[in-house]
Write a protein that holds these residues in place. Structure first.
Motif, PDB file in Angstrom:
ATOM      1  N   TYR A   1       0.386  -2.649  -2.534  1.00 26.10           N
ATOM      2  CA  TYR A   1       0.435  -4.071  -2.212  1.00 26.10           C
ATOM      3  C   TYR A   1      -0.394  -4.306  -0.960  1.00 26.10           C
ATOM      4  O   TYR A   1      -0.475  -3.458  -0.077  1.00 26.10           O
TER       5      TYR A   1
ATOM      6  N   GLN B   1      -0.726  -6.924   2.304  1.00 22.45           N
ATOM      7  CA  GLN B   1      -0.098  -8.002   3.078  1.00 22.45           C
ATOM      8  C   GLN B   1      -1.146  -8.559   4.043  1.00 22.45           C
ATOM      9  O   GLN B   1      -1.599  -7.864   4.947  1.00 22.45           O
TER      10      GLN B   1
ATOM     11  N   HIS C   1       8.667  -1.527   7.589  1.00 26.34           N
ATOM     12  CA  HIS C   1       8.365  -1.741   6.183  1.00 26.34           C
ATOM     13  C   HIS C   1       9.447  -2.604   5.538  1.00 26.34           C
ATOM     14  O   HIS C   1      10.449  -2.929   6.172  1.00 26.34           O
ATOM     15  N   LEU C   2       9.208  -2.974   4.327  1.00 29.67           N
ATOM     16  CA  LEU C   2      10.162  -3.802   3.597  1.00 29.67           C
ATOM     17  C   LEU C   2      11.386  -2.980   3.194  1.00 29.67           C
ATOM     18  O   LEU C   2      11.271  -1.852   2.723  1.00 29.67           O
TER      19      LEU C   2
ATOM     20  N   TYR D   1       2.881   1.866  -6.625  1.00 30.59           N
ATOM     21  CA  TYR D   1       2.194   0.590  -6.464  1.00 30.59           C
ATOM     22  C   TYR D   1       1.457   0.545  -5.127  1.00 30.59           C
ATOM     23  O   TYR D   1       1.861   1.192  -4.161  1.00 30.59           O
TER      24      TYR D   1
ATOM     25  N   ILE E   1       0.470  -7.784  -5.152  1.00 28.65           N
ATOM     26  CA  ILE E   1       0.252  -6.525  -5.852  1.00 28.65           C
ATOM     27  C   ILE E   1      -1.238  -6.288  -6.032  1.00 28.65           C
ATOM     28  O   ILE E   1      -2.014  -7.224  -6.251  1.00 28.65           O
TER      29      ILE E   1
ATOM     30  N   PHE F   1       0.736  -1.667   1.721  1.00 27.67           N
ATOM     31  CA  PHE F   1       2.014  -1.011   1.467  1.00 27.67           C
ATOM     32  C   PHE F   1       1.986  -0.303   0.127  1.00 27.67           C
ATOM     33  O   PHE F   1       1.591  -0.866  -0.888  1.00 27.67           O
TER      34      PHE F   1
ATOM     35  N   LEU G   1       2.357 -11.091   0.579  1.00 29.97           N
ATOM     36  CA  LEU G   1       2.278  -9.808  -0.116  1.00 29.97           C
ATOM     37  C   LEU G   1       1.807 -10.000  -1.542  1.00 29.97           C
ATOM     38  O   LEU G   1       2.349 -10.814  -2.279  1.00 29.97           O
TER      39      LEU G   1
ATOM     40  N   PHE H   1      14.924 -10.442  -6.239  1.00 24.61           N
ATOM     41  CA  PHE H   1      15.116  -9.569  -5.090  1.00 24.61           C
ATOM     42  C   PHE H   1      14.937 -10.361  -3.797  1.00 24.61           C
ATOM     43  O   PHE H   1      14.175 -11.327  -3.739  1.00 24.61           O
TER      44      PHE H   1
ATOM     45  N   PHE I   1       5.824 -11.938  -4.950  1.00 24.07           N
ATOM     46  CA  PHE I   1       6.511 -12.324  -3.731  1.00 24.07           C
ATOM     47  C   PHE I   1       6.300 -13.790  -3.392  1.00 24.07           C
ATOM     48  O   PHE I   1       5.245 -14.376  -3.670  1.00 24.07           O
TER      49      PHE I   1
ATOM     50  N   TYR J   1      13.906  -9.078   0.049  1.00 25.94           N
ATOM     51  CA  TYR J   1      13.540  -7.985   0.945  1.00 25.94           C
ATOM     52  C   TYR J   1      13.491  -8.517   2.371  1.00 25.94           C
ATOM     53  O   TYR J   1      13.194  -9.694   2.605  1.00 25.94           O
TER      54      TYR J   1
ATOM     55  N   GLU K   1      14.558  -0.478  -8.713  1.00 23.45           N
ATOM     56  CA  GLU K   1      14.053  -1.240  -7.571  1.00 23.45           C
ATOM     57  C   GLU K   1      12.892  -0.479  -6.958  1.00 23.45           C
ATOM     58  O   GLU K   1      12.715   0.714  -7.204  1.00 23.45           O
ATOM     59  N   GLN K   2      12.095  -1.158  -6.189  1.00 23.92           N
ATOM     60  CA  GLN K   2      10.954  -0.540  -5.557  1.00 23.92           C
ATOM     61  C   GLN K   2      11.277  -0.170  -4.117  1.00 23.92           C
ATOM     62  O   GLN K   2      11.887  -0.945  -3.393  1.00 23.92           O
ATOM     63  N   PHE K   3      10.849   1.002  -3.735  1.00 25.09           N
ATOM     64  CA  PHE K   3      11.003   1.486  -2.375  1.00 25.09           C
ATOM     65  C   PHE K   3       9.629   1.472  -1.724  1.00 25.09           C
ATOM     66  O   PHE K   3       8.665   1.989  -2.283  1.00 25.09           O
ATOM     67  N   PHE K   4       9.578   0.894  -0.535  1.00 28.31           N
ATOM     68  CA  PHE K   4       8.311   0.703   0.131  1.00 28.31           C
ATOM     69  C   PHE K   4       8.079   1.739   1.221  1.00 28.31           C
ATOM     70  O   PHE K   4       9.007   2.197   1.889  1.00 28.31           O
ATOM     71  N   GLY K   5       6.806   2.058   1.397  1.00 23.46           N
ATOM     72  CA  GLY K   5       6.403   2.905   2.509  1.00 23.46           C
ATOM     73  C   GLY K   5       6.294   2.097   3.783  1.00 23.46           C
ATOM     74  O   GLY K   5       6.466   0.874   3.764  1.00 23.46           O
ATOM     75  N   PRO K   6       5.961   2.738   4.894  1.00 21.04           N
ATOM     76  CA  PRO K   6       5.919   2.072   6.196  1.00 21.04           C
ATOM     77  C   PRO K   6       4.697   1.205   6.411  1.00 21.04           C
ATOM     78  O   PRO K   6       4.638   0.445   7.367  1.00 21.04           O
TER      79      PRO K   6
ATOM     80  N   THR L   1       6.600   5.543 -11.234  1.00 18.65           N
ATOM     81  CA  THR L   1       5.666   4.444 -11.022  1.00 18.65           C
ATOM     82  C   THR L   1       5.413   4.227  -9.536  1.00 18.65           C
ATOM     83  O   THR L   1       6.341   4.244  -8.734  1.00 18.65           O
TER      84      THR L   1
ATOM     85  N   LYS M   1      -1.046   5.570   9.625  1.00 18.02           N
ATOM     86  CA  LYS M   1      -0.275   4.367   9.916  1.00 18.02           C
ATOM     87  C   LYS M   1      -1.197   3.247  10.408  1.00 18.02           C
ATOM     88  O   LYS M   1      -0.976   2.076  10.113  1.00 18.02           O
TER      89      LYS M   1
ATOM     90  N   SER N   1      -0.907  -0.629  -9.937  1.00 14.65           N
ATOM     91  CA  SER N   1       0.282   0.131 -10.267  1.00 14.65           C
ATOM     92  C   SER N   1      -0.111   1.274 -11.185  1.00 14.65           C
ATOM     93  O   SER N   1      -0.939   1.098 -12.084  1.00 14.65           O
TER      94      SER N   1
ATOM     95  N   ARG O   1      10.573 -10.202 -10.563  1.00 13.38           N
ATOM     96  CA  ARG O   1       9.922  -9.270 -11.479  1.00 13.38           C
ATOM     97  C   ARG O   1      10.211  -9.728 -12.904  1.00 13.38           C
ATOM     98  O   ARG O   1      11.351  -9.970 -13.255  1.00 13.38           O
TER      99      ARG O   1
END
Lengths: 114, 117
Positions: free
Chosen positions: B35, B37, A43-44, B33, B45, B90, B43, A34, A104, A36, B105-110, B31, B9, B48, A94
């Motif tokens: 993370y 940073q 965010h990512l 997660y 993990i 995150f 970043l 990936f 990462f 990003y 794929e993973q979708f990230f929060g803000p 699922t 935030k 999970s 992954r």
């Protein structure tokens, strides 16, 4: 140690220049790859991903990446960068049966001068 | 209609305090997660959860305790905060089960920027 390496810590380009960001990983077996992007203060977001098939994958915003299995590499490219591409770019790997976690690289900061 | 949301935030607190960060996803994913940073933007993990069950715990201090009341929520509670806990946290979510569905794929929060003084 097994890892994900991004060769460039900080890249500075002028608008319209071509971009290539290196990413190498050291894991054997099946991997998903990936890229990003993290715009300042955000965010990512996923740029592109490789799971299988054609090793040249195209993503959003004109980015593409090439998976070269023999070199354990997944370099990101863009023919002509724009000022709005200024951001931090992260390569991630992954591995199968690892609970889905992403490993990462350390990130590459891209600064594009207008 | 944010896909993955986090609150707060920003979080500024004193050393030794206990704080929580909340994460919610409305994507119907199995699922979730956490993370971390760090200040160098690296970043890593932390945890999970899959369907409320812990599947990854990456040698995180016991002061960090994730809790998943349902599969749409994964909260992070931190006890006895230390200066080194300052970071951006995150949350992310993905479909699939324990990585078996490799096409997800993973979708990230803000992100939540935690500052410990």
């Amino acid at each position: 140690a097994q890892s994900v390496s991004q060769h460039n810590h900080h890249v500075i380009l002028s608008e319209a220049a071509s971009l290539e960001l290196g990413c190498n990983y050291s894991y054997g077996g099946t991997v998903n790859l990936f890229w990003y992007v993290q715009y300042p203060g955000q965010h990512l977001q996923l740029l592109l991903k490789y799971f299988s098939g054609d090793p040249l994958v195209k993503g959003i915003k004109g980015f593409e990446a090439e998976f070269i299995k023999s070199k354990f590499s997944f370099n990101l490219r863009k023919p002509s960068v724009q000022w709005s591409d200024t951001a931090e770019y992260f390569c991630a790997v992954r591995r199968n049966n690892q609970g889905g976690k992403l490993i990462f690289g350390q990130g590459t900061e891209l600064s594009v001068k207008p | 209609d944010t896909a993955v949301s986090q609150t707060p935030k920003y979080l500024v607190t004193q050393m030794g305090n206990d704080k929580s960060i909340k994460c919610e996803q409305n994507l119907g994913h199995d699922t979730m997660y956490w993370y971390k940073q760090d200040s160098k933007k690296f970043l890593k993990i932390m945890f999970s959860y899959n369907n409320k069950e812990l599947i990854i715990n990456e040698t995180v201090p016991n002061r960090f305790s994730p809790k998943s009341p349902d599969k749409a929520h994964l909260n992070l509670h931190i006890n006895s905060l230390e200066l080194g806990d300052s970071a951006v946290y995150f949350c992310a979510s993905s479909d699939g089960t324990s990585g078996r569905a490799l096409s997800d794929e993973q979708f990230f929060g803000p992100g939540t920027r935690l500052t410990v003084l």
